[in-house]
Design an enzyme around this catalytic site. Structure first.
Site, PDB file in Angstrom:
ATOM      1  N   CYS A   1      12.855  12.067   7.430  1.00  0.00           N
ATOM      2  CA  CYS A   1      12.737  11.635   8.830  1.00  0.00           C
ATOM      3  C   CYS A   1      14.070  11.706   9.564  1.00  0.00           C
ATOM      4  O   CYS A   1      14.100  11.842  10.789  1.00  0.00           O
ATOM      5  CB  CYS A   1      12.168  10.226   8.903  1.00  0.00           C
ATOM      6  SG  CYS A   1      13.066   9.007   7.925  1.00  0.00           S
TER       7      CYS A   1
ATOM      8  N   GLU B   1       8.485  16.385  15.912  1.00  0.00           N
ATOM      9  CA  GLU B   1       8.931  16.344  14.524  1.00  0.00           C
ATOM     10  C   GLU B   1       8.077  17.300  13.688  1.00  0.00           C
ATOM     11  O   GLU B   1       6.858  17.153  13.610  1.00  0.00           O
ATOM     12  CB  GLU B   1       8.805  14.925  13.967  1.00  0.00           C
ATOM     13  CG  GLU B   1       9.353  14.804  12.555  1.00  0.00           C
ATOM     14  CD  GLU B   1       9.306  13.384  12.029  1.00  0.00           C
ATOM     15  OE1 GLU B   1      10.298  12.938  11.430  1.00  0.00           O
ATOM     16  OE2 GLU B   1       8.263  12.721  12.223  1.00  0.00           O
TER      17      GLU B   1
ATOM     18  N   GLY C   1      -4.843   3.217  -1.747  1.00  0.00           N
ATOM     19  CA  GLY C   1      -5.935   3.575  -0.859  1.00  0.00           C
ATOM     20  C   GLY C   1      -5.418   4.261   0.390  1.00  0.00           C
ATOM     21  O   GLY C   1      -4.235   4.584   0.502  1.00  0.00           O
TER      22      GLY C   1
ATOM     23  N   GLU D   1       9.566   1.990  10.879  1.00  0.00           N
ATOM     24  CA  GLU D   1      10.536   3.080  10.699  1.00  0.00           C
ATOM     25  C   GLU D   1       9.727   4.361  10.814  1.00  0.00           C
ATOM     26  O   GLU D   1       8.930   4.685   9.938  1.00  0.00           O
ATOM     27  CB  GLU D   1      11.240   2.961   9.342  1.00  0.00           C
ATOM     28  CG  GLU D   1      12.483   3.823   9.229  1.00  0.00           C
ATOM     29  CD  GLU D   1      12.185   5.195   8.634  1.00  0.00           C
ATOM     30  OE1 GLU D   1      12.142   6.169   9.433  1.00  0.00           O
ATOM     31  OE2 GLU D   1      12.004   5.284   7.417  1.00  0.00           O
TER      32      GLU D   1
ATOM     33  N   LYS E   1       0.869  -1.176   0.000  1.00  0.00           N
ATOM     34  CA  LYS E   1       0.000   0.000   0.000  1.00  0.00           C
ATOM     35  C   LYS E   1       0.903   1.223   0.000  1.00  0.00           C
ATOM     36  O   LYS E   1       1.476   1.586   1.027  1.00  0.00           O
ATOM     37  CB  LYS E   1      -0.923   0.065   1.212  1.00  0.00           C
ATOM     38  CG  LYS E   1      -1.973   1.189   1.054  1.00  0.00           C
ATOM     39  CD  LYS E   1      -2.456   1.770   2.363  1.00  0.00           C
ATOM     40  CE  LYS E   1      -1.626   2.915   2.839  1.00  0.00           C
ATOM     41  NZ  LYS E   1      -1.732   4.157   2.006  1.00  0.00           N
TER      42      LYS E   1
END
Length: 470
Positions: free
Chosen positions: A277, A377, A199, A243, A168
């Site tokens: 990230c 973050e 989706g 992650e 996905k």
């Protein structure tokens, strides 16, 4: 229009007629639509992957890895098309798109083209033969910020290990996933080994995580979403690799090459318009060097042009969506309200860029560890400068967030920097600008996740361990 999903080696219609718009973040124009997949689509894809698993797991590693060699070659051949696609659906500046967004996945796929990376045979331990076997059907749920790299970092090792996959991709930037799927179809990957269902997370993602015939979920995204994936997956007691987010420290010690460290740190934070990230968003510097660092940063920010990501001169493109733009601007405003010193940037739209999801490259000084912009973050082009008196204090500040994905240390002596790096609780630490290594394990401590990607360590995530007593 990408109006289909890919199941059991065929492009087919979704069971739903609903679609999701794909928006160009620079122009705000709808450029494509993909199916809003359903749980029924997931059922079909998982069934196909389940049927294909035994045959694929029994296929010699040499053959499985040879497919990945073909994938790597085709990704390299199509670099320009892939880069242009990612520039269009998530806003990466074209130079970054060519080198990183399209270039890195080809490199990673190639690292799994060598069957030597796959454990074979076994290990004798007493009267036991210890063997490693593919875990089974893998559900891969991937983000929008590196929409092809994060797919390849999961799918390539899973396939090399002998697993089958249901993917996905992010609904925000899904088009690169379709380009990769076309490559799998072209090279004749056996039916059911790889499947794609587009989706949303709450529908398709949760259906994958909950499915009893999915043996493992590998997820990249926010810590909040990762916690939800773990919660859903726990009902069927499957392995989950995560992650997640980061709030990575960049510790600059007093004897470091200050101009080099500051320049490299700023470039790191603004890579991919701050949507990375591992971005080193907290620059931790000695109090006596605060003014010099701030001066270097103020000069450096001026060199980061913001604008049309298809222009080769652009260094920062738009953020991926209006929601992401508004979120980042909100954090900038919060930093001002909490008393940080605004060195550059701010919450307003960049001049002349009222259309598109743009944010000004921003630097804050005099940030304290408890401030929101030092703890959460932001995922945009925002750098916070914090100061310390002693090395122990610098390490304490570096470790003082819920995250532990990445970090950096700069010092005049590499051995000293390495010693400090060992004290930082993060999964990957750069010393004096050490280069990214696609063979090294990638992953985080604490709320940055669990498990590792890339190289041998990444492949081992997709293996089970069996003891055969003889």
């Amino acid at each position: 229009m990408r109006d289909v999903i890919y199941v059991d080696g065929k492009w087919i219609a979704s069971s739903s007629a609903e679609t999701i718009e794909v928006v160009n973040p620079a122009t705000e124009a709808v450029i494509d639509r993909v199916p809003a997949g359903t749980a029924a689509d997931v059922d079909a894809a998982v069934a196909a992957a389940h049927r294909a698993f035994a045959g694929w797991a029994a296929t010699p590693a040499e053959q499985r890895c040879a497919y990945l060699g073909q994938v790597a070659a085709k990704l390299k051949e199509r670099n320009q098309v892939i880069a242009e696609t990612i520039t269009a659906d998530m806003g990466a500046p074209v130079k970054i798109a060519q080198k990183v967004q399209a270039g890195l996945p080809a490199v990673v796929a190639a690292t799994y083209s060598d069957p030597a990376v796959v454990p074979v045979g076994g290990e004798e331990v007493g009267n036991s033969l210890i063997v490693r076997e593919p875990i089974g059907v893998v559900g891969a749920i991937t983000p929008w910020n590196y929409p092809l790299h994060q797919i390849v970092a999961k799918v390539a090792p899973a396939l090399a290990a002998g697993c089958t996959v249901v993917l996905k991709p992010s609904e925000v930037a899904p088009l690169a996933a379709y380009l990769l799927t076309e490559i799998f179809d072209e090279i004749g990957l056996p039916a059911g080994v790889f499947n794609l269902v587009s989706g949303t997370g709450p529908v398709v993602g949760e259906a994958i995580a909950a499915h009893p015939d999915v043996d493992m979920v590998s997820f990249t995204g926010s810590s909040r979403a990762g916690a939800r994936v773990s919660e859903v997956a726990s009902q069927t007691v499957k392995r989950v690799a995560l992650e997640l987010g980061g709030k990575s420290p960049n510790v600059i010690l007093p004897d470091a090459d200050l101009p080099t460290a500051v320049k490299a740190g700023l470039s790191n934070v603004y890579l991919n318009s701050g949507q990375t990230c591992t971005a080193l968003t907290r620059m931790i510097v000695h109090r006596d060097q605060r003014d010099e660092v701030v001066g270097l940063l103020a000069d450096g920010v001026a060199k980061f042009s913001v604008g049309d990501p298809s222009d080769a001169a652009t260094k920062l493109g738009p953020l991926v969506s209006a929601a992401q733009r508004d979120r980042v601007r909100g954090y900038i405003q919060q930093g001002i309200e909490e008393g940080a010193t605004l060195v550059a940037g701010g919450p307003d739209a960049p001049e002349g860029l009222e259309q598109g999801y743009y944010v000004r490259p921003t630097v804050f000084a005099d940030v304290t560890p408890e401030m929101t912009i030092a703890q959460e973050e932001i995922f945009g082009p925002v750098l916070s400068v914090l100061t310390y008196e002693t090395e122990d204090e610098a390490v304490a500040i570096a470790n003082n967030t819920p995250y532990g994905l990445a970090a950096a240390v700069w010092a005049g002596d590499a051995e000293h920097a390495t010693a400090v790096a060992k004290r930082i609780r993060a999964g990957q630490v750069e010393v004096n600008g050490g280069a990214f290594n696609p063979l090294a394990p990638f992953g985080g401590y604490k709320q940055s996740g669990n498990g590792r990607e890339l190289g041998r360590f990444g492949l081992e995530e997709f293996l089970e361990t069996k003891a055969i007593q003889r």
